[in-house]
Design an enzyme around this catalytic site. Structure first.
Site, PDB file in Angstrom:
ATOM      1  N   ASN A  16       0.846  -1.190   0.000  1.00  0.00           N
ATOM      2  CA  ASN A  16       0.000   0.000   0.000  1.00  0.00           C
ATOM      3  C   ASN A  16       0.891   1.253   0.000  1.00  0.00           C
ATOM      4  O   ASN A  16       1.458   1.637   1.021  1.00  0.00           O
ATOM      5  CB  ASN A  16      -0.901  -0.048   1.246  1.00  0.00           C
ATOM      6  CG  ASN A  16      -1.898   1.075   1.288  1.00  0.00           C
ATOM      7  OD1 ASN A  16      -1.638   2.156   0.778  1.00  0.00           O
ATOM      8  ND2 ASN A  16      -3.045   0.823   1.908  1.00  0.00           N
ATOM      9  N   ASP A  72      -0.115  -3.202  10.622  1.00  0.00           N
ATOM     10  CA  ASP A  72      -1.459  -3.687  10.369  1.00  0.00           C
ATOM     11  C   ASP A  72      -2.442  -2.727  11.020  1.00  0.00           C
ATOM     12  O   ASP A  72      -2.254  -2.322  12.167  1.00  0.00           O
ATOM     13  CB  ASP A  72      -1.635  -5.106  10.902  1.00  0.00           C
ATOM     14  CG  ASP A  72      -2.793  -5.789  10.197  1.00  0.00           C
ATOM     15  OD1 ASP A  72      -2.779  -5.834   8.954  1.00  0.00           O
ATOM     16  OD2 ASP A  72      -3.738  -6.227  10.873  1.00  0.00           O
TER      17      ASP A  72
HETATM   18  P1  ITT Z   1      -0.494  -3.992   3.491  1.00  0.00           P
HETATM   19  O1  ITT Z   1      -1.078  -5.120   4.312  1.00  0.00           O
HETATM   20  O2  ITT Z   1       0.102  -4.426   2.199  1.00  0.00           O
HETATM   21  O3  ITT Z   1       0.452  -3.151   4.293  1.00  0.00           O
HETATM   22  P2  ITT Z   1      -3.254  -3.049   3.406  1.00  0.00           P
HETATM   23  O4  ITT Z   1      -3.896  -1.958   2.628  1.00  0.00           O
HETATM   24  O5  ITT Z   1      -3.802  -4.441   3.243  1.00  0.00           O
HETATM   25  O6  ITT Z   1      -1.696  -2.997   3.087  1.00  0.00           O
HETATM   26  P3  ITT Z   1      -3.934  -3.117   6.263  1.00  0.00           P
HETATM   27  O7  ITT Z   1      -4.209  -4.570   6.200  1.00  0.00           O
HETATM   28  O8  ITT Z   1      -3.108  -2.599   7.378  1.00  0.00           O
HETATM   29  O9  ITT Z   1      -3.247  -2.617   4.912  1.00  0.00           O
HETATM   30  O10 ITT Z   1      -5.244  -2.247   6.292  1.00  0.00           O
HETATM   31  C1  ITT Z   1      -6.500  -2.763   6.205  1.00  0.00           C
HETATM   32  C2  ITT Z   1      -7.442  -1.820   5.522  1.00  0.00           C
HETATM   33  O11 ITT Z   1      -7.908  -0.866   6.485  1.00  0.00           O
HETATM   34  C3  ITT Z   1      -6.849  -1.000   4.390  1.00  0.00           C
HETATM   35  O12 ITT Z   1      -6.884  -1.670   3.165  1.00  0.00           O
HETATM   36  C4  ITT Z   1      -7.785   0.209   4.388  1.00  0.00           C
HETATM   37  O13 ITT Z   1      -8.954  -0.089   3.652  1.00  0.00           O
HETATM   38  C5  ITT Z   1      -8.116   0.367   5.865  1.00  0.00           C
HETATM   39  N1  ITT Z   1      -7.212   1.361   6.475  1.00  0.00           N
HETATM   40  C6  ITT Z   1      -6.104   1.134   7.203  1.00  0.00           C
HETATM   41  N2  ITT Z   1      -5.524   2.285   7.550  1.00  0.00           N
HETATM   42  C7  ITT Z   1      -6.278   3.262   7.018  1.00  0.00           C
HETATM   43  C8  ITT Z   1      -6.181   4.667   6.979  1.00  0.00           C
HETATM   44  O14 ITT Z   1      -5.180   5.329   7.541  1.00  0.00           O
HETATM   45  N3  ITT Z   1      -7.135   5.327   6.336  1.00  0.00           N
HETATM   46  C9  ITT Z   1      -8.156   4.701   5.731  1.00  0.00           C
HETATM   47  N4  ITT Z   1      -8.316   3.384   5.691  1.00  0.00           N
HETATM   48  C10 ITT Z   1      -7.370   2.672   6.323  1.00  0.00           C
END
Ligand code: ITT
Length: 196
Positions: A16, A72
């Site tokens: 991401n 995460d």
């Molecule tokens: P990686 O695991 O590859 O790091 P990811 O996008 O899957 O990337 P996460 O599992 O940590 O990341 O995040 C889960 C979801 O929660 C992410 O896809 C977003 O939809 C949401 N999310 C997390 N942090 C956020 C933020 O700061 N603002 C908005 N949505 C967020």
């Protein structure tokens, strides 16, 4: 245990780019250089963000042998008993912001929080070290897309703010966000561990 900060680069294993950009800006304040590593991490199914982040950090380290951060994060909505929480990524991909707003249709209690766990692991350590951050706020009634941020940002308004995260530049989100708070704790720890 201590290590040399000077000339050292750590790596953020993520797919991401938005998460990485937020982290880079944050760690830059502490003069910690960070590179993005698109290594495939495993995300175990667990209700604990900490457990997920720690396992991913160990897995990523096994693959690359570099000092590594994994983060995460999840959105926990009060009225939905903490849903989507650790399943945020899947829920975002499937029903998205519109779907979440539909679940919240006519729901008065809009309170929610984002949580983040940063796990760091390097060869100097016996096990990954975790740092947590959270931010309280509310789920808006409509989408407020300011073209900044990602994921649930267009529907999350932090407390004492009249803007969603999506309506803030990264520098402003980084003053408030769950990720920024977890990274701040990490950076303070990391700087203290170094010999500088
Ligand atoms: P990686 O695991 O590859 O790091 P990811 O996008 O899957 O990337 P996460 O599992 O940590 O990341 O995040 C889960 C979801 O929660 C992410 O896809 C977003 O939809 C949401 N999310 C997390 N942090 C956020 C933020 O700061 N603002 C908005 N949505 C967020």
């Amino acid at each position: 245990m201590s290590f040399q900060l000077k000339g050292k680069v750590i790596f953020f294993a993520t797919n991401n780019i938005n998460k990485f950009n937020e982290a880079r800006e944050m760690l830059n304040h502490y003069k910690i250089a960070v590179g993005m590593l698109r290594v495939k991490t495993i995300e175990i199914q667990s209700e604990s963000l900490e457990e997920i982040a720690q396992t991913s950090a160990l897995y990523a380290f096994e693959k690359c042998g570099l000092p590594i951060i994994v983060e995460d994060a999840g959105l926990f909505v009060d009225a939905l008993n903490g849903f989507p929480g650790p399943y945020s990524s899947y829920v975002y991909k499937t029903i998205g912001n519109e779907g979440l707003l539909r679940l919240m249709n006519n729901v008065e209690n809009r309170r929610a929080k984002f949580q983040s766990v940063v796990a760091y692991f390097s060869e100097e350590l016996k096990s990954p070290v975790c740092f947590k951050g959270e931010v309280h706020g509310e789920i808006t009634v409509k989408i407020h897309d300011g073209n900044s941020g990602f994921g649930f940002d267009p529907i999350f308004k932090p407390v004492n703010s009249d803007k969603t995260f999506s309506e803030m530049p990264t520098s402003e989100k980084n003053k408030l966000s769950h990720r920024a708070r977890a990274l701040k704790s990490f950076a303070e720890w990391y700087t203290k561990e170094s010999d500088l």
